[in-house]
Design a protein around this motif. Sequence first.
Motif, PDB file in Angstrom:
ATOM      1  N   SER A 118       0.835  -1.206   0.000  1.00 45.76           N
ATOM      2  CA  SER A 118       0.000   0.000   0.000  1.00 45.76           C
ATOM      3  C   SER A 118       0.860   1.242   0.000  1.00 45.76           C
ATOM      4  CB  SER A 118      -0.946   0.010   1.207  1.00 45.76           C
ATOM      5  OG  SER A 118      -0.209   0.103   2.405  1.00 45.76           O
ATOM      6  N   ILE A 119       0.317   2.273  -0.636  1.00 45.17           N
ATOM      7  CA  ILE A 119       0.923   3.604  -0.665  1.00 45.17           C
ATOM      8  C   ILE A 119      -0.185   4.572  -0.290  1.00 45.17           C
ATOM      9  CG2 ILE A 119       2.009   5.393  -2.067  1.00 45.17           C
ATOM     10  CD1 ILE A 119       2.947   3.124  -3.966  1.00 45.17           C
ATOM     11  N   GLU A 120       0.071   5.372   0.715  1.00 43.03           N
ATOM     12  CA  GLU A 120      -0.923   6.333   1.171  1.00 43.03           C
ATOM     13  C   GLU A 120      -0.200   7.584   1.658  1.00 43.03           C
ATOM     14  OE1 GLU A 120      -4.390   6.575   4.629  1.00 43.03           O
ATOM     15  OE2 GLU A 120      -3.403   4.670   4.217  1.00 43.03           O
ATOM     16  N   THR A 121      -0.814   8.733   1.461  1.00 41.23           N
ATOM     17  CA  THR A 121      -0.280   9.978   2.009  1.00 41.23           C
ATOM     18  C   THR A 121      -1.306  10.548   2.975  1.00 41.23           C
ATOM     19  OG1 THR A 121       0.971  10.417   0.002  1.00 41.23           O
ATOM     20  CG2 THR A 121       0.616  12.287   1.482  1.00 41.23           C
ATOM     21  N   ARG A 122      -0.858  10.800   4.204  1.00 41.52           N
ATOM     22  CA  ARG A 122      -1.707  11.411   5.221  1.00 41.52           C
ATOM     23  C   ARG A 122      -0.933  12.561   5.852  1.00 41.52           C
ATOM     24  NH1 ARG A 122      -2.583   6.783   9.183  1.00 41.52           N
ATOM     25  NH2 ARG A 122      -1.647   5.335   7.724  1.00 41.52           N
ATOM     26  N   LEU A 126       4.221  10.156   3.751  1.00 38.94           N
ATOM     27  CA  LEU A 126       4.050   8.938   2.979  1.00 38.94           C
ATOM     28  C   LEU A 126       3.994   7.746   3.925  1.00 38.94           C
ATOM     29  CD1 LEU A 126       4.144   7.318   0.252  1.00 38.94           C
ATOM     30  CD2 LEU A 126       6.645   7.335   0.528  1.00 38.94           C
ATOM     31  N   TYR A 127       2.988   6.904   3.764  1.00 41.30           N
ATOM     32  CA  TYR A 127       2.892   5.630   4.475  1.00 41.30           C
ATOM     33  C   TYR A 127       3.028   4.546   3.420  1.00 41.30           C
ATOM     34  CZ  TYR A 127       1.333   8.095   8.635  1.00 41.30           C
ATOM     35  OH  TYR A 127       1.274   8.920   9.729  1.00 41.30           O
TER      36      TYR A 127
END
Length: 162
Positions: A118-122, A126-127
């Motif tokens: 998974s790639i997520e930006t919060r 970047l996570y």
Amino acid sequence: MPDAPSGQPQPFLLGVISDTHGLLRPEALVALAPAQHILHAGDVGNIEILEALSAIAPVTAIRGNVDLYGPCAELPETELVEVAGKLFYLVHSIHDLDISPSAAGVAAVISGHSHSPSIETRNNILYLNPGSAGPRRFQLPVTVALVAITPTTLDAKILPII
């Protein structure tokens, strides 16, 4: 990864791998070959994996829940590392995140454990979970990740390796 525009410096390439569980596939080595530094987010399974990765680039690794014995058990549980001017925080399971990434000035949180990439930006952080590069689990893909680092961006890509 996209090429840098003419006259622009090339991005720094960071390889990210997790959950090898004692299996380092040749395809993972090929995918990570362009990396200038490699992060291993735990469940290494055999210290020789880190030795093989270090033939490509410097390696920063943490232990995971299967790294209970031998040299892998001596790896840190978490790690904060600076790569190309950015701070990366490694934690095997995202559920064990024990810092405030924004308060710590972290650019990215790297985790593994779930075997699900998974790639997520919060909150501009970047996570990234590169997924599992070891034995296939269930119907999940076998993957690693590359992150192109520039002074202003982190561009993460998940790479299926088989």
